[in-house]
Design a protein around this motif. Structure first.
Motif, PDB file in Angstrom:
ATOM      1  N   LYS A  24       0.851  -1.186   0.000  1.00  0.00           N
ATOM      2  CA  LYS A  24       0.000   0.000   0.000  1.00  0.00           C
ATOM      3  C   LYS A  24       0.891   1.241   0.000  1.00  0.00           C
ATOM      4  O   LYS A  24       2.089   1.160   0.284  1.00  0.00           O
ATOM      5  CB  LYS A  24      -0.972  -0.018   1.177  1.00  0.00           C
ATOM      6  N   ALA A  25       0.308   2.372  -0.322  1.00  0.00           N
ATOM      7  CA  ALA A  25       1.078   3.616  -0.426  1.00  0.00           C
ATOM      8  C   ALA A  25       1.859   3.905   0.856  1.00  0.00           C
ATOM      9  O   ALA A  25       2.979   4.416   0.800  1.00  0.00           O
ATOM     10  CB  ALA A  25       0.155   4.778  -0.780  1.00  0.00           C
ATOM     11  N   ALA A  26       1.300   3.551   1.998  1.00  0.00           N
ATOM     12  CA  ALA A  26       1.977   3.796   3.274  1.00  0.00           C
ATOM     13  C   ALA A  26       3.276   3.008   3.412  1.00  0.00           C
ATOM     14  O   ALA A  26       4.116   3.337   4.258  1.00  0.00           O
ATOM     15  CB  ALA A  26       1.033   3.466   4.433  1.00  0.00           C
ATOM     16  N   ASP A  27       3.469   1.983   2.586  1.00  0.00           N
ATOM     17  CA  ASP A  27       4.694   1.184   2.615  1.00  0.00           C
ATOM     18  C   ASP A  27       5.814   1.794   1.779  1.00  0.00           C
ATOM     19  O   ASP A  27       6.944   1.305   1.815  1.00  0.00           O
ATOM     20  CB  ASP A  27       4.425  -0.223   2.065  1.00  0.00           C
ATOM     21  N   ALA A  28       5.518   2.812   1.012  1.00  0.00           N
ATOM     22  CA  ALA A  28       6.454   3.316   0.002  1.00  0.00           C
ATOM     23  C   ALA A  28       7.805   3.737   0.573  1.00  0.00           C
ATOM     24  O   ALA A  28       8.846   3.416  -0.002  1.00  0.00           O
ATOM     25  CB  ALA A  28       5.822   4.464  -0.785  1.00  0.00           C
ATOM     26  N   ALA A  29       7.831   4.425   1.687  1.00  0.00           N
ATOM     27  CA  ALA A  29       9.109   4.873   2.251  1.00  0.00           C
ATOM     28  C   ALA A  29       9.956   3.681   2.695  1.00  0.00           C
ATOM     29  O   ALA A  29      11.171   3.648   2.454  1.00  0.00           O
ATOM     30  CB  ALA A  29       8.881   5.832   3.413  1.00  0.00           C
ATOM     31  N   ALA A  30       9.340   2.687   3.309  1.00  0.00           N
ATOM     32  CA  ALA A  30      10.081   1.503   3.754  1.00  0.00           C
ATOM     33  C   ALA A  30      10.570   0.682   2.563  1.00  0.00           C
ATOM     34  O   ALA A  30      11.681   0.146   2.583  1.00  0.00           O
ATOM     35  CB  ALA A  30       9.206   0.655   4.674  1.00  0.00           C
ATOM     36  N   ILE A  31       9.758   0.582   1.518  1.00  0.00           N
ATOM     37  CA  ILE A  31      10.177  -0.117   0.300  1.00  0.00           C
ATOM     38  C   ILE A  31      11.370   0.601  -0.315  1.00  0.00           C
ATOM     39  O   ILE A  31      12.364  -0.026  -0.684  1.00  0.00           O
ATOM     40  CB  ILE A  31       9.008  -0.227  -0.710  1.00  0.00           C
ATOM     41  N   ALA A  32      11.270   1.920  -0.421  1.00  0.00           N
ATOM     42  CA  ALA A  32      12.373   2.705  -0.984  1.00  0.00           C
ATOM     43  C   ALA A  32      13.650   2.509  -0.171  1.00  0.00           C
ATOM     44  O   ALA A  32      14.743   2.402  -0.738  1.00  0.00           O
ATOM     45  CB  ALA A  32      11.992   4.183  -1.059  1.00  0.00           C
ATOM     46  N   ALA A  33      13.541   2.430   1.134  1.00  0.00           N
ATOM     47  CA  ALA A  33      14.724   2.255   1.981  1.00  0.00           C
ATOM     48  C   ALA A  33      15.404   0.910   1.710  1.00  0.00           C
ATOM     49  O   ALA A  33      16.636   0.840   1.594  1.00  0.00           O
ATOM     50  CB  ALA A  33      14.335   2.362   3.456  1.00  0.00           C
ATOM     51  N   ILE A  34      14.619  -0.158   1.588  1.00  0.00           N
ATOM     52  CA  ILE A  34      15.187  -1.476   1.273  1.00  0.00           C
ATOM     53  C   ILE A  34      15.851  -1.439  -0.100  1.00  0.00           C
ATOM     54  O   ILE A  34      16.982  -1.873  -0.284  1.00  0.00           O
ATOM     55  CB  ILE A  34      14.103  -2.575   1.325  1.00  0.00           C
ATOM     56  N   TRP A  35      15.130  -0.913  -1.085  1.00  0.00           N
ATOM     57  CA  TRP A  35      15.611  -0.888  -2.469  1.00  0.00           C
ATOM     58  C   TRP A  35      16.862  -0.017  -2.591  1.00  0.00           C
ATOM     59  O   TRP A  35      17.829  -0.384  -3.260  1.00  0.00           O
ATOM     60  CB  TRP A  35      14.503  -0.367  -3.369  1.00  0.00           C
ATOM     61  N   ASN A  36      16.842   1.154  -1.961  1.00  0.00           N
ATOM     62  CA  ASN A  36      17.964   2.085  -2.100  1.00  0.00           C
ATOM     63  C   ASN A  36      19.252   1.550  -1.498  1.00  0.00           C
ATOM     64  O   ASN A  36      20.345   1.800  -2.030  1.00  0.00           O
ATOM     65  CB  ASN A  36      17.606   3.445  -1.500  1.00  0.00           C
ATOM     66  N   LYS A  37      19.171   0.800  -0.417  1.00  0.00           N
ATOM     67  CA  LYS A  37      20.381   0.178   0.151  1.00  0.00           C
ATOM     68  C   LYS A  37      20.996  -0.760  -0.881  1.00  0.00           C
ATOM     69  O   LYS A  37      22.213  -0.786  -1.071  1.00  0.00           O
ATOM     70  CB  LYS A  37      20.018  -0.562   1.437  1.00  0.00           C
ATOM     71  N   ILE A  38      20.166  -1.505  -1.578  1.00  0.00           N
ATOM     72  CA  ILE A  38      20.632  -2.434  -2.614  1.00  0.00           C
ATOM     73  C   ILE A  38      21.205  -1.659  -3.799  1.00  0.00           C
ATOM     74  O   ILE A  38      22.257  -2.023  -4.338  1.00  0.00           O
ATOM     75  CB  ILE A  38      19.477  -3.370  -3.024  1.00  0.00           C
ATOM     76  N   ILE A  39      20.545  -0.575  -4.192  1.00  0.00           N
ATOM     77  CA  ILE A  39      21.022   0.251  -5.310  1.00  0.00           C
ATOM     78  C   ILE A  39      22.400   0.828  -5.005  1.00  0.00           C
ATOM     79  O   ILE A  39      23.309   0.766  -5.830  1.00  0.00           O
ATOM     80  CB  ILE A  39      20.019   1.379  -5.628  1.00  0.00           C
ATOM     81  N   VAL A  40      22.559   1.379  -3.827  1.00  0.00           N
ATOM     82  CA  VAL A  40      23.784   2.088  -3.461  1.00  0.00           C
ATOM     83  C   VAL A  40      24.955   1.147  -3.175  1.00  0.00           C
ATOM     84  O   VAL A  40      26.097   1.452  -3.515  1.00  0.00           O
ATOM     85  CB  VAL A  40      23.521   3.006  -2.239  1.00  0.00           C
ATOM     86  N   GLU A  41      24.677  -0.013  -2.577  1.00  0.00           N
ATOM     87  CA  GLU A  41      25.758  -0.850  -2.060  1.00  0.00           C
ATOM     88  C   GLU A  41      26.087  -2.091  -2.870  1.00  0.00           C
ATOM     89  O   GLU A  41      27.112  -2.727  -2.602  1.00  0.00           O
ATOM     90  CB  GLU A  41      25.411  -1.287  -0.627  1.00  0.00           C
ATOM     91  N   THR A  42      25.249  -2.481  -3.848  1.00  0.00           N
ATOM     92  CA  THR A  42      25.450  -3.783  -4.488  1.00  0.00           C
ATOM     93  C   THR A  42      25.327  -3.726  -6.012  1.00  0.00           C
ATOM     94  O   THR A  42      24.878  -2.727  -6.582  1.00  0.00           O
ATOM     95  CB  THR A  42      24.412  -4.821  -3.987  1.00  0.00           C
ATOM     96  N   THR A  43      25.673  -4.844  -6.633  1.00  0.00           N
ATOM     97  CA  THR A  43      25.437  -5.031  -8.066  1.00  0.00           C
ATOM     98  C   THR A  43      24.231  -5.938  -8.303  1.00  0.00           C
ATOM     99  O   THR A  43      24.055  -6.468  -9.387  1.00  0.00           O
ATOM    100  CB  THR A  43      26.676  -5.632  -8.764  1.00  0.00           C
ATOM    101  N   VAL A  44      23.406  -6.110  -7.287  1.00  0.00           N
ATOM    102  CA  VAL A  44      22.180  -6.900  -7.424  1.00  0.00           C
ATOM    103  C   VAL A  44      21.275  -6.268  -8.482  1.00  0.00           C
ATOM    104  O   VAL A  44      20.629  -6.963  -9.251  1.00  0.00           O
ATOM    105  CB  VAL A  44      21.466  -7.033  -6.057  1.00  0.00           C
ATOM    106  N   THR A  45      21.228  -4.952  -8.495  1.00  0.00           N
ATOM    107  CA  THR A  45      20.540  -4.217  -9.550  1.00  0.00           C
ATOM    108  C   THR A  45      21.584  -3.353 -10.243  1.00  0.00           C
ATOM    109  O   THR A  45      22.540  -2.897  -9.614  1.00  0.00           O
ATOM    110  CB  THR A  45      19.383  -3.358  -9.003  1.00  0.00           C
ATOM    111  N   PHE A  46      21.404  -3.138 -11.522  1.00  0.00           N
ATOM    112  CA  PHE A  46      22.375  -2.341 -12.267  1.00  0.00           C
ATOM    113  C   PHE A  46      22.075  -0.848 -12.194  1.00  0.00           C
ATOM    114  O   PHE A  46      22.908  -0.026 -12.557  1.00  0.00           O
ATOM    115  CB  PHE A  46      22.428  -2.778 -13.734  1.00  0.00           C
TER     116      PHE A  46
END
Length: 164
Positions: free
Chosen positions: A9-31
């Motif tokens: 739900k929309a209320a989850d968006a900030a927490a989803i972004a936090a999980i995703w952004n850690k992966i974006i910034v720190e890993t090659t899991v996503t390009f």
């Protein structure tokens, strides 16, 4: 408490972004190197759900532990039954069977929606995700050398598919 799997739900968006952004910034899991904003995530949740596509989260009530979603593999009506999925867990949620629960629920959603398959586009360096997908019944159907670039190096993509 066993984490629940539920529609995002929309209320989850900030927490989803936090999980995703850690992966974006720190890993090659996503390009990708572009971080997600909560607003963009909320729009993505709404758009996917309006299109009948799955967007699920795992939550223990106090915190969001992971996400799984799918959307079209490619554009155009000829691809309408093939979906590409994304699944990410927070560090705290790894190794507890939550990924298995999330992807199983996502597959059930996709199957009920009439889709023929789910495809995971996995970083060639992410051998843990490749092994996870194999355990879940996905088969490597292609390897694309040097299609990604991050942290100053080229990366392979492994396409893994499960027929539903």
């Amino acid at each position: 408490m066993t984490p629940e799997i539920r529609p995002a739900k929309a209320a989850d968006a900030a927490a989803i972004a936090a999980i995703w952004n850690k992966i974006i910034v720190e890993t090659t899991v996503t390009f990708t190197t572009i971080e997600k904003t909560p607003e963009a995530v909320a729009e993505d949740i709404a758009a996917r759900q309006a299109a009948g596509q799955g967007y699920l989260v795992a939550s223990d009530g106090a915190q969001l532990l992971g996400l799984a979603c799918y959307g079209p593999f490619r554009g155009g009506p000829g691809y309408r039954f093939a979906m590409e999925h994304t699944i990410y867990l927070s560090e705290a949620a790894k190794g507890q069977g939550l990924g298995r629960r999330l992807i199983t629920a996502l597959e059930e959603h996709a199957r009920a929606a009439g889709h023929s398959c789910l495809i995971g586009a996995v970083s060639g360096e992410n051998t843990a995700a490749q092994a996870f997908h194999s355990r879940m019944g996905y088969v490597e159907v292609g390897r694309l050398p040097r299609v990604g670039h991050k942290f100053g190096r080229f990366l392979d993509m492994v396409l893994m598919q499960k027929l539903l």
